[in-house]
Design a protein around this motif. Structure first.
Motif, PDB file in Angstrom:
ATOM      1  N   THR A  16       0.824  -1.132  -0.051  1.00  0.00           N
ATOM      2  CA  THR A  16      -0.029   0.042  -0.034  1.00  0.00           C
ATOM      3  C   THR A  16       0.810   1.223   0.130  1.00  0.00           C
ATOM      4  N   GLU A  37       1.729   2.282  -3.477  1.00  0.00           N
ATOM      5  CA  GLU A  37       0.793   2.393  -4.354  1.00  0.00           C
ATOM      6  C   GLU A  37       0.686   3.699  -5.193  1.00  0.00           C
ATOM      7  N   ALA A  53      -1.656   2.931   4.823  1.00  0.00           N
ATOM      8  CA  ALA A  53      -1.019   1.621   4.730  1.00  0.00           C
ATOM      9  C   ALA A  53      -1.029   0.674   5.975  1.00  0.00           C
ATOM     10  N   VAL A  80      -4.443  -0.926   5.856  1.00  0.00           N
ATOM     11  CA  VAL A  80      -4.457  -2.028   5.132  1.00  0.00           C
ATOM     12  C   VAL A  80      -3.625  -3.352   5.469  1.00  0.00           C
ATOM     13  N   THR A  97      -6.426   2.051  -2.406  1.00  0.00           N
ATOM     14  CA  THR A  97      -5.488   0.992  -1.802  1.00  0.00           C
ATOM     15  C   THR A  97      -5.869  -0.200  -2.651  1.00  0.00           C
ATOM     16  N   THR A 139      -1.411  -3.825  -5.126  1.00  0.00           N
ATOM     17  CA  THR A 139      -2.008  -4.544  -3.743  1.00  0.00           C
ATOM     18  C   THR A 139      -2.785  -5.924  -4.051  1.00  0.00           C
TER      19      THR A 139
END
Length: 235
Positions: free
Chosen positions: A87, A90, A129, A132, A182, A187
């Motif tokens: 994440t 990303e 992050a 996630v 996300t 991911t």
């Protein structure tokens, strides 16, 4: 490459229809558009090839290895690190966090200095992050314990609705969008491979029933965490 062209065909058709049929205007910079389209087709082709060749196999291989090792602690640590690491890298999240910092500075939520905007963007990225990473841990625990996914999802969205009433208005839209960014290019393949690999390795689990759902958690928890982040920085 033909597959990528087929996938992009509806998007190209929509653009051409509205450009020529509705707006009735010629395409600006045709050569640049054609060159950009070629780059998109090549990029999409190599990206899909790379997923099938590298990311999906390594994700499933690691999931099988951790299941054979039998250490829940290492598996959960790996799940958190995978969610956090993918994440934070990303590209979509980096872009959204930077844009959100600029808007927040313009709105007077934070000081309009480089340090303040950089800190705001970094804080937003770290918050997403972390959320996630936690989401993937919850998803892995669900696979291990056989928890029904619908109760977890329903409970999570109830919390999202409740927090929406208390979070600052400036952060609500960003929080909702954070759930979407996300689940992007890096991911999704790794997390999906982890879930399917785990569900395939554990006796009594069905990959079709238990292997999917991690992405749903990964898009849910950022909304909660980012609204919490907004409530903290607005104090």
């Amino acid at each position: 490459m033909l597959g990528s062209l087929r996938d992009l065909a509806p998007i190209i058709a929509v653009i051409l229809f509205f450009q020529f049929g509705v707006l009735q205007q010629p395409l600006p910079h045709v050569l640049d558009l054609v060159l950009g389209l070629v780059f998109v087709v090549l990029g999409l082709t190599f990206f899909i090839f790379g997923l099938e060749m590298g990311l999906f196999p390594i994700g499933e291989t690691l999931a099988h290895a951790f299941a054979r090792k039998g250490s829940v602690a290492w598996l959960l640590l790996f799940a958190f690190a995978l969610g956090f690491g993918t994440t934070i890298a990303e590209p979509a999240l980096i872009a959204v966090a930077s844009e959100a910092a600029t808007i927040a500075a313009d709105a007077g939520v934070i000081a309009a200095t480089d340090n303040s905007m950089s800190g705001y963007a970094d804080g937003l990225r770290l918050t997403v992050a972390l959320s996630v990473g936690l989401a993937i841990v919850i998803g892995v625990l669900r696979i291990l314990m056989g928890w029904p996914i619908h109760w977890l999802i329903i409970g999570g969205y109830i919390m999202v609705v409740i927090m929406t009433f208390f979070a600052p208005r400036e952060i609500i839209g960003i929080a909702y969008d954070s759930g979407g960014v996300t689940t992007s290019t890096i991911t999704v393949p790794l997390v999906t491979a982890l879930g399917v690999g785990l569900a395939s390795s554990i006796k009594g689990r069905n990959p079709m029933i238990d292997g999917f759902g991690l992405i749903a958690f990964a898009s849910l928890t950022p909304m909660i965490f980012v609204m919490g982040y907004g409530m903290v920085i607005s104090q």
